[in-house]
Enzyme design. Structure first.
Site, PDB file in Angstrom:
ATOM      1  N   GLU A 211     -35.098 -26.532 -59.806  1.00 31.35           N
ATOM      2  CA  GLU A 211     -35.216 -27.706 -58.926  1.00 31.35           C
ATOM      3  C   GLU A 211     -35.996 -27.336 -57.689  1.00 31.35           C
ATOM      4  OE1 GLU A 211     -31.988 -29.962 -57.326  1.00 31.35           O
ATOM      5  OE2 GLU A 211     -30.974 -30.107 -59.253  1.00 31.35           O
TER       6      GLU A 211
ATOM      7  N   GLU B   4     -24.911 -27.453 -59.230  1.00 29.60           N
ATOM      8  CA  GLU B   4     -24.757 -26.972 -57.848  1.00 29.60           C
ATOM      9  C   GLU B   4     -23.319 -26.768 -57.380  1.00 29.60           C
ATOM     10  OE1 GLU B   4     -27.246 -29.560 -55.457  1.00 29.60           O
ATOM     11  OE2 GLU B   4     -29.055 -28.502 -56.082  1.00 29.60           O
TER      12      GLU B   4
END
Ligand code: BMA
Length: 892
Positions: free
Chosen positions: A574, A478
């Site tokens: 995710e 991320e």
């Protein structure tokens, strides 16, 4: 010769053959009674037995200096440990014979993290990266008789703070609610050890992996990599052997031989004579190539698609110096091809649709496109030295296998897992998406930092490369999206941060990975737009672009049981929702009754996700009826949170699987598989191993053949047939049974013909909810009949929120237990017969006093009698199990 008992064979060779000695290794691990380790704090007010592998929190726990670190508020109460300075001192004897060897190397497989090392009072070096193997040449420091090895650890928290004063990079700190520590990004340590939104801070120090003294005259094999390539009717195998000798030796001479066992009990042998100069640090590589006819090899397949055939590879180095020393390395390797396909989506999907814009993103294994079903793996313990525990790893990985998972993502805030972990993944067919260990932060790029990162990446890629389970590498978790999205207030310095991002993940890490492992794709980040991010200069305008690469998606505000809220994606790496762990698991953290309230200080302390409980509550309230004044409010909150999570992830996962047909979505890895403590989190398995309802649901929503309904915005039900098999399903029949909430017999049924190609999903029919006014009076059950499909689970659809369902009745339930005869591996099997008199929604069985597992759970009951299996290693009788069973279900 069968090579599986290679250790035994080698020890026989080493002991019995004249003129051959195996490399002499002296373990410095605590199991070796000839080593005594001591742990002390700075002012020596604490002095206890130390462990190797081990670390400070586990050693202080063992000695009784502190209590169970996962009890109550002990994470913050024991934080002083992370601020003190600790010393591990080991004492052991070295013989004159040992010192006759030309080289003595001290090898640490893992030191956590910043330590100064002295041997017999003289400095031999230091460490600053827990993911690096350190090798010190120590011959000149050792002495005959007793030796003292001392590792003085700096406080990781203080070290990170001091570095941040010089090399600050965002963020400033984790949110207060984490009760964590700041600047984890400054230290090459498990990033989650400074806290996470699902975990406590335990910034540990210690020698967390094995330590060894090695004595030799020739050289050792440190690692090997294997590159397999299919060429026509052969497999080509390139084995690269990583050798090391002492700095004083400069040349390695000897015979390198390689044995590979293949089908039909045959063994291939290859070898070469080496006489090579080493680098200054004593290292050098040698390569052995061989070609094997493909009919002697069976391909390795991911779980659910075929067998996981593995072959023993054994490499020996016999040096010709003095005693003909032998060093060896063993690996189990698999033969398979894997490719991450990013090609013009219009070619697959046609360019008239939104889906046809962009690039595909899917894995082809052995030439077949495979939809990746799975989850995300976080460290199996907050203390990395305990995270090597084989039983825990095995339980979690077999649970993933049992839920039809074919891929786990080893997330970037954890560790490069143990060799055992990857070996089990090879054996179970679980592909690994391996992040490098950078997560949710910007990272410094000063020369010291980059230097140690280089070594870390190089060593770990070399260590893991031969595992067939490794599917793809990703630079970080991320960090691209965090920079683009200004998560850490970096906007005003965007260009500087972008440059640093490129320095670390593109200029430093990428060439190392691609150099060692040209056969696998290196993605710069997860999520990213894959090739498109690269074309766009590595920080894409929208790293969540659904037309490219992978996405992470979290939305706690919308109605999570409604498929229509989920955005399309090529690959969902995710997505998740929180739930609470069961009361049974909570009891292992607190026994105080006052803690068992959502508003208790204890509950607040364990919830690290900002506004976490209110999101859970809002999700529950959208669909279920939970009365604040209920005397069992907390127990129900726990139970309903698990229902809500299970249904949300079921809905979202099925949406992704359905989207294989029209959007070419090719992966669904929910966040997260496991937990590090007893706290609310996104996990499907609680700390300690108990399955949440979500994990039981995963067994069904990841089933290889599944009928999956989607309630559309217009109120109709599209029925999809999902087929993860290599063969098509033809001439099948889908039956939709309409039930009202209180009758075990369908009030109406409708059938549709069905078919779908191999490895595919297809929308089959649309069921019209025929009487819109009374949608609250019924629900739907879906069932498949198809030749050659022995089992496809029931699926269900609830047209209205359950809190509005009309007619649900309190059931009468009777449960009887019988023992099954087939007992194997010490496992006792029981058959649980369940009789009911009405429909039951989310019947949840528990047997908390027994350590065991139900085969299925969280039932939507539409049959008066059914059976569920229970397995346990406990020696109990059927009656005892029967007595211990309790149940819950949803009732308005
Ligand atoms: C993503 C993950 C983790 C986190 C999870 C839940 O950001 O990568 O960092 O725990 O979401 O918030």
């Amino acid at each position: 010769m069968k090579l599986f008992s290679y250790k035994l064979v080698l020890s026989i060779i080493c002991v019995n053959l004249a003129n051959v000695v195996c490399l002499s290794k002296f373990s410095l691990d605590s199991w070796n009674e000839k080593v005594i380790w001591k742990l002390e704090n700075k002012n020596k007010t604490i002095s206890v037995a130390g462990s190797v592998p081990g670390a400070v929190y586990s050693d202080l726990q063992k000695s009784g200096t502190i209590g169970d670190i996962l009890q109550g508020f002990n994470d913050v109460l024991t934080r002083w440990i992370a601020y003190d300075s600790w010393t591990y001192t080991g004492k052991f004897n070295v013989s004159a014979k040992n010192l006759e060897n030309a080289v003595a190397q001290l090898v640490f497989e893992g030191v956590d993290t910043v330590a100064y090392i002295e041997l017999n009072g003289r400095s031999i070096g230091s460490t600053n990266n827990m993911f690096v193997r350190y090798v010190f040449n120590v011959k000149q420091y050792l002495q005959i008789g007793e030796n003292e090895l001392k590792l003085s650890f700096e406080s990781p928290v203080k070290f990170a703070k001091t570095r941040s004063e010089k090399y600050f990079t965002a963020p400033d700190c984790v949110p207060d609610i984490y009760n964590g520590e700041c600047h984890a990004n400054q230290i090459r340590k498990m990033q989650a050890s400074f806290s996470w939104d699902w975990g406590p801070a335990f910034p540990s120090v210690g020698i967390w992996r094995s330590a060894t003294l090695e004595f030799f005259n020739g050289a050792v094999i440190r690692s090997l990599t294997t590159h397999t390539e299919k060429r026509d009717s052969s497999w080509f195998l390139i084995t690269k052997v990583y050798l090391q000798t002492g700095e004083n030796i400069k040349r390695i001479k000897g015979n390198l031989s390689l044995y590979l066992s293949v089908e039909g009990h045959q063994t291939f042998k290859a070898g070469k004579y080496l006489d090579v100069a080493t680098r200054d640090d004593g290292t050098i590589e040698a390569e052995i190539d061989m070609s094997i006819s493909s009919n002697l090899i069976t391909e390795w397949w991911p779980n659910g698609y075929g067998d996981q055939r593995l072959y023993n590879l054994l490499v020996f180095l016999t040096t010709t110096e003095k005693d003909r020393e032998i060093s060896y390395k063993h690996a189990k390797i698999g033969f398979r091809t894997i490719e991450l396909v990013e090609e013009d989506a219009a070619l697959v999907l046609g360019n008239n649709t939104t889906a046809g814009h962009g690039l595909t993103f899917y894995f082809k294994v052995n030439g077949y496109p495979i939809f990746m079903k799975g989850s995300n793996w976080i460290p199996s313990n907050i203390l990395p030295e305990i995270g090597e525990n084989r039983k825990t790893i095995n339980n979690l990985l077999t649970a993933a296998r049992d839920a039809h998972m074919a891929m786990l993502r080893v997330w970037g805030g954890g560790i490069y897992e143990s060799d055992y972990f990857y070996r089990r993944c090879d054996e179970l067919g679980i592909l690994i998406w391996q992040d490098f260990l950078f997560a949710c932060s910007m990272y410094p790029v000063d020369p010291d930092f980059l230097e140690t990162v280089k070594t870390e990446i190089e060593q770990n890629v070399i260590r893991l490369q031969h595992h067939p389970s490794i599917a793809v590498w990703a630079g970080n978790n991320e960090n691209e999206v965090a920079l683009r999205g200004n998560w850490y207030n970096t906007k005003s310095e965007f260009e500087k941060y972008k440059r640093e991002y490129i320095t670390l993940y593109v200029d430093t890490i990428k060439p190392i990975v691609e150099g060692i492992d040209p056969g696998r794709r290196y993605l710069v980040s997860s999520p990213s737009n894959g090739h498109k991010s690269e074309e766009d200069g590595y920080i894409a305008q929208n790293p969540y672009d659904p037309n490219y690469g992978d996405t992470h998606y979290y939305n706690y505000l919308a109605d999570s049981w409604d498929s229509n809220i989920y955005p399309q994606t090529r690959f969902a790496s995710e997505y998740g929702f929180q739930s609470l762990p069961s009361i049974k698991t909570m009891r292992t953290a607190t026994n105080r009754t006052e803690d068992y309230y959502v508003e208790s200080n204890y509950s607040k302390h364990r919830q690290h996700s900002p506004a976490g409980y209110s999101f859970i509550e809002a999700q529950i309230n959208r669909r279920l009826n939970l009365d604040k004044n209920d005397t069992k409010y907390f127990e129900k909150f726990v139970f309903y949170s698990q229902i809500s999570q299970a249904m949300a992830i079921k809905t979202e996962t099925e949406f992704y699987r359905q989207s294989q047909s029209n959007w070419y979505t090719m992966g669904a890895l929910f966040w997260q598989l496991n937990d590090v403590w007893q706290a609310p989190s996104w996990s499907s398995i609680e700390f300690g191993g108990k399955w949440k309802m979500l994990h039981y649901f995963a067994k069904t929503f990841f089933a290889p053949v599944l009928i999956s309904p989607r309630l559309t915005k217009t109120g109709d039900v599209d029925i999809y047939l999902i087929n993860d098999r290599f063969v098509p399903i033809i001439d099948a029949k889908i039956t939709v049974d309409v039930f009202n909430w209180s009758s075990l017999a369908p009030i109406r049924s409708k059938s549709y013909p069905a078919d779908v190609g191999p490895l595919n999903t297809r929308m089959q029919a649309t069921f019209t909810l025929w009487n819109a006014e009374n949608k609250d009076e019924f629900f739907l059950r879906f069932f498949l009949q198809a030749e050659g499909v022995p089992s496809s689970p029931y699926n269900y659809l609830f047209p209205v929120p359950l809190k509005n369902a009309k007619g649900l009745k309190k059931p009468n339930i009777s449960i009887t237990v019988q023992k099954r005869d087939d007992k194997n591996n010490g496992v006792n099997k029981f058959k649980i017969n369940i009789n009911v008199d009405t429909v039951i929604i989310f019947l949840w069985l528990e047997a908390d006093s027994v350590d065991g597992k139900f085969e299925e759970n969280g039932f939507v009951v539409t049959e008066a009698n059914f059976i569920v299996d229970f397995t346990t290693q406990d020696a109990i009788t059927a009656k005892e199990l029967e007595k211990s069973i309790t149940y819950q279900y949803y009732l308005q």
